[in-house]
Each structure stands twice: as C-alpha cells, then as structure tokens.
Design a protein around this motif. Structure first.
Motif, mmCIF file in Angstrom:
data_model
loop_
_atom_site.group_PDB
_atom_site.id
_atom_site.type_symbol
_atom_site.label_atom_id
_atom_site.label_comp_id
_atom_site.label_asym_id
_atom_site.label_seq_id
_atom_site.Cartn_x
_atom_site.Cartn_y
_atom_site.Cartn_z
ATOM 1 N N TYR A 1 0.851 -1.193 0.000
ATOM 2 C CA TYR A 1 0.000 0.000 0.000
ATOM 3 C C TYR A 1 0.884 1.240 0.000
ATOM 4 O O TYR A 1 1.870 1.300 0.742
ATOM 5 C CB TYR A 1 -0.888 -0.021 1.249
ATOM 6 N N ASP A 2 0.517 2.242 -0.812
ATOM 7 C CA ASP A 2 1.271 3.500 -0.868
ATOM 8 C C ASP A 2 0.339 4.590 -1.383
ATOM 9 O O ASP A 2 0.102 4.679 -2.594
ATOM 10 C CB ASP A 2 2.486 3.348 -1.784
ATOM 11 N N HIS A 3 -0.231 5.386 -0.466
ATOM 12 C CA HIS A 3 -1.188 6.440 -0.845
ATOM 13 C C HIS A 3 -1.050 7.625 0.095
ATOM 14 O O HIS A 3 -0.495 7.519 1.183
ATOM 15 C CB HIS A 3 -2.627 5.926 -0.790
ATOM 16 N N HIS A 4 -1.644 8.735 -0.321
ATOM 17 C CA HIS A 4 -1.733 9.924 0.517
ATOM 18 C C HIS A 4 -3.035 9.866 1.296
ATOM 19 O O HIS A 4 -4.051 9.373 0.805
ATOM 20 C CB HIS A 4 -1.687 11.195 -0.334
ATOM 21 N N ALA A 5 -2.992 10.395 2.520
ATOM 22 C CA ALA A 5 -4.163 10.294 3.397
ATOM 23 C C ALA A 5 -4.272 11.508 4.304
ATOM 24 O O ALA A 5 -3.308 12.262 4.479
ATOM 25 C CB ALA A 5 -4.041 9.031 4.249
ATOM 26 N N ARG A 6 -5.464 11.655 4.858
ATOM 27 C CA ARG A 6 -5.703 12.668 5.889
ATOM 28 C C ARG A 6 -5.601 12.049 7.275
ATOM 29 O O ARG A 6 -5.257 12.713 8.235
ATOM 30 C CB ARG A 6 -7.090 13.275 5.732
#
Length: 143
Positions: A21-26
């Motif tokens: 998994y590799d994503h941008h998040a809040r």
C-alpha cells in the motif's frame, strides 16, 4: 495548494513481498499493542508495535474514501508526515479471498482443538495466531 499539503500524510505498508500500500491520506488509524492510534499530519514522531488488526486509511481523494488493510503485526514508524508500516504480511480489503480466509479460520480452530487435546501449548499458541490472522482478514473483507 500548499496549505492542502500541510494536512496530508503518506502511508506505506511494506512486507517481505514488497509494497502492499502507498497512498496519501488525511488520517491513519492503527491498532498498536498499547491501543488504537489515530495519526494525522504533523503528528509527533512515533514508533509503535502493531497488533494483528485492521489498518484504516482515510484517503485525500474523498471524505468517504477509506481503505482497509488486514495487517498481521509488525510496527509503524511515523515522522515527517510519512507513516511506514512494516509487517510480515498485509492484504488490502479488495484482495482478500473470503472463502480462503474462512477455510484458514476453520483449519486454525481444528489445530487449536487438536493441540489442546495433546496439551501442546506451543502448538496452541501458533494455531491461535493463525486464527487471529484469519479472523482479521475476514473482518476486514466484510467491512
């Protein structure tokens, strides 16, 4: 736009097989050994051992866009708005084969019963971990 980046973290989950998994998040929510942790941008640096449990990621591309990942222990390090989770295994909700997870749960339950009958505490412990992993995968898939 720079203000928006002040509220963003990067979440990476890595296993021996590679990046899961590799994503941008809040928001990142993990289950550490000491309890549940919510991590947002600019959180103090932290390293925490993780339980066999769900990791929840609130993505930046929509207020209701969440990802659920079944993580089998490991640890999380957070610094400079990057959360790195290293685990023996991890599986995204969309990739979990529910029938396979249910079969693993049944095998673990049978192994626990057999080990208890033999009074083999080491085998009970190993089968209990396998059961926790299977139950975690089932729960994440059914979200």
């Amino acid at each position: 736009m720079a203000e928006d980046n002040d509220h963003i973290i990067t979440v990476r989950i890595v296993t021996p097989d590679g990046v899961v998994y590799d994503h941008h998040a809040r928001l990142l929510v993990v289950n550490a050994i000491d309890g549940e942790l919510g991590i947002m941008a600019n959180h103090e640096p932290i390293i925490a051992p993780l339980k066999i449990a769900e990791v929840r990621v609130e993505r930046i591309d929509g207020p209701t866009h969440e990802n659920h990942i079944a993580v089998n222990g490991g640890f999380m390090e957070f610094s400079n708005n990057v959360a790195s989770i290293v685990a023996d295994s991890a599986e995204r909700q969309r990739n979990i084969d529910l029938s396979r997870a249910q079969r693993a749960k049944e095998r673990a339950e049978k192994a626990i019963a057999a080990a208890n009958a033999k009074h083999d505490t080491d085998q009970v412990k190993r089968a209990s971990v396998a059961l926790q992993r299977a139950v975690n995968r089932i729960q994440v898939k059914q979200k």
